[in-house]
Design a protein around this motif. Structure first.
Motif: not given
Length: 123
Positions: A50, A54, A57, A68, A70, A72
């Motif tokens: 990623i 974000g 991907t 998946t 992701s 933060d």
């Protein structure tokens, strides 16, 4: 940047797991974050990556539609949600950080690595 993976475990085929990669030392906002895995007797292989924001991907064909990735950036953490797990997903999973997405599937491109977390999927 120092990376620590967590969330691995022993599950049955069809189950889900979410791996976390907690970073320290620097903000992961400066890095693309990747996940790789290595099964016994096999080479380390690319799983997903990623970009810093974000918004971009990429996935290995073997996990596309099931995993998946992701991130933060506020929590300085990246994640890998793994659904519909299969026995062939059994491996040690590593997160890694790189400054760019160039050649993202090549493990040699990545500057920093975690210690890995074991994922075992029983049939």
């Amino acid at each position: 940047v120092q990376l620590v993976e967590s969330g691995g475990g022993l599950v049955q085929a069809g189950d889900s797991l979410r791996l976390s990669c907690a970073a320290s030392g620097r903000s992961i906002g400066d890095y693309a974050m990747g996940w790789f895995r290595q099964a016994p007797g096999k080479e380390r292989e690319f799983v997903a990556v990623i970009n810093w924001s974000g918004h971009i991907t990429y996935y290995a064909d073997s996990v596309k539609g099931r995993f998946t990735i992701s991130r933060d950036n506020a929590k300085n953490t990246a994640y890998l949600q793994m659904d519909s797990l299969k026995p062939e997903d059994t491996a040690v999973y590593y997160c890694a950080a790189d400054r760019t997405l160039n050649y993202y599937s090549a493990s040699s491109r990545y500057d920093s690595w975690g210690q890995g977390t074991q994922v075992t999927v029983s049939s």
